[in-house]
Design an enzyme around this catalytic site. Structure first.
Site, mmCIF file in Angstrom:
data_model
loop_
_atom_site.group_PDB
_atom_site.id
_atom_site.type_symbol
_atom_site.label_atom_id
_atom_site.label_comp_id
_atom_site.label_asym_id
_atom_site.label_seq_id
_atom_site.Cartn_x
_atom_site.Cartn_y
_atom_site.Cartn_z
ATOM 1 N N CYS A 42 -4.213 -8.206 1.124
ATOM 2 C CA CYS A 42 -4.224 -9.627 0.561
ATOM 3 C C CYS A 42 -3.042 -9.876 0.014
ATOM 4 O O CYS A 42 -2.514 -8.969 -0.942
ATOM 5 C CB CYS A 42 -5.598 -9.543 -0.280
ATOM 6 N N ASP A 44 -3.188 -11.380 -2.847
ATOM 7 C CA ASP A 44 -3.525 -11.435 -4.278
ATOM 8 C C ASP A 44 -2.551 -10.752 -5.145
ATOM 9 O O ASP A 44 -2.240 -9.648 -4.732
ATOM 10 C CB ASP A 44 -5.135 -11.003 -4.363
ATOM 11 N N ARG A 46 -2.797 -9.421 -7.855
ATOM 12 C CA ARG A 46 -3.487 -8.423 -8.685
ATOM 13 C C ARG A 46 -3.554 -6.923 -7.881
ATOM 14 O O ARG A 46 -3.984 -5.974 -8.374
ATOM 15 C CB ARG A 46 -4.818 -8.701 -9.132
ATOM 16 N N HIS A 98 -9.757 -6.327 -1.120
ATOM 17 C CA HIS A 98 -10.368 -5.851 -2.782
ATOM 18 C C HIS A 98 -11.495 -6.796 -2.883
ATOM 19 O O HIS A 98 -11.805 -7.802 -2.097
ATOM 20 C CB HIS A 98 -9.069 -6.372 -3.475
ATOM 21 N N CYS A 101 -11.838 -11.094 -4.008
ATOM 22 C CA CYS A 101 -11.157 -11.616 -3.062
ATOM 23 C C CYS A 101 -11.361 -13.188 -3.115
ATOM 24 O O CYS A 101 -12.542 -13.817 -2.791
ATOM 25 C CB CYS A 101 -11.283 -11.161 -1.683
#
Length: 217
Positions: A42, A44, A46, A98, A101
């Site tokens: 992803c 993302d 993080r 994750h 999400c």
């Protein structure tokens, strides 16, 4: 002009520390990369792929997009997979989602985010296909986590449908497709027990992985 000076300063410190700890680090990187792993994750911020598996630059070939999707009309992702398998000769393709999400949450909440709505349509299909099992869970946080896991499994199956993957298996090359999920709360990865190494394994492993999601302790 805003040139993000602090990021350039960070970069110089990072490069200097690399050379200090390993004088030949960048000399090795100049040569052809030869990673064993392709990571499909992803976007993302993080979820930093290299860091969470403890690999250095050059050891992990990475593709990231919103909600770690593998769809047949995404030329970018398809090209990355083809290049990784045919040119780099990776031995492992890792699809890593994750918990938490945002793309999955948008589907659960029926949110409208603009252009990304069309991109996330495939997760809506996964949600609807598993609606009976998901709705039986009642607790929203558990439903959210389960849909994140289901999305990973579906993308693993999508990877297995790609021609270059099937050709590799037909040619009896060593190549495995894995489904993992990352927990931002503790920084730990979890194997979803969906590891496929040839076409004949797809149906059985899919069935076992889906059963584990809904019936594990």
């Amino acid at each position: 002009m805003k040139v993000l000076k602090h990021l350039f300063e960070n970069n110089r410190r990072w490069a200097a520390n690399r050379i200090k700890n390993d004088p030949d680090f960048f000399k090795r990187l100049v040569s052809q990369q030869s990673p064993e792993y392709l990571w499909i994750g992803c976007s993302d911020s993080r979820v930093p792929a290299n860091e969470i598996v403890g690999l250095h630059p050059g050891e992990l070939f990475v593709h990231r997009n919103v909600a770690n999707l593998v769809v047949d009309n995404d030329l970018n992702c398809q090209s990355v997979i083809h290049f990784a398998v045919e040119v780099l000769k990776v031995k492992h393709v890792i699809v890593c989602g994750h918990y938490g999400c945002g793309g999955v949450k948008a589907i659960l909440d029926n949110s409208h985010l603009g252009l990304v709505d069309d991109w996330l349509e495939t997760i809506k299909i996964i949600r609807d296909k598993n609606s009976v099992q998901l709705n039986s869970l009642k607790e929203p946080s558990i439903i959210f986590n389960k849909l994140c896991e289901l999305n990973v499994i579906e993308q693993v199956l999508n990877v297995c449908k790609i021609d270059v993957i099937k050709k590799s298996w037909k040619d009896r090359k060593s190549l495995s497709v894995h489904g993992w999920i990352y927990d931002i709360k503790d920084g730990l990865l979890q194997d979803l027990d969906v590891c496929i190494s040839n076409t004949d394994e797809v149906d059985e492993i899919k069935s076992k992985a889906l059963s584990k999601i809904f019936f594990k302790d």
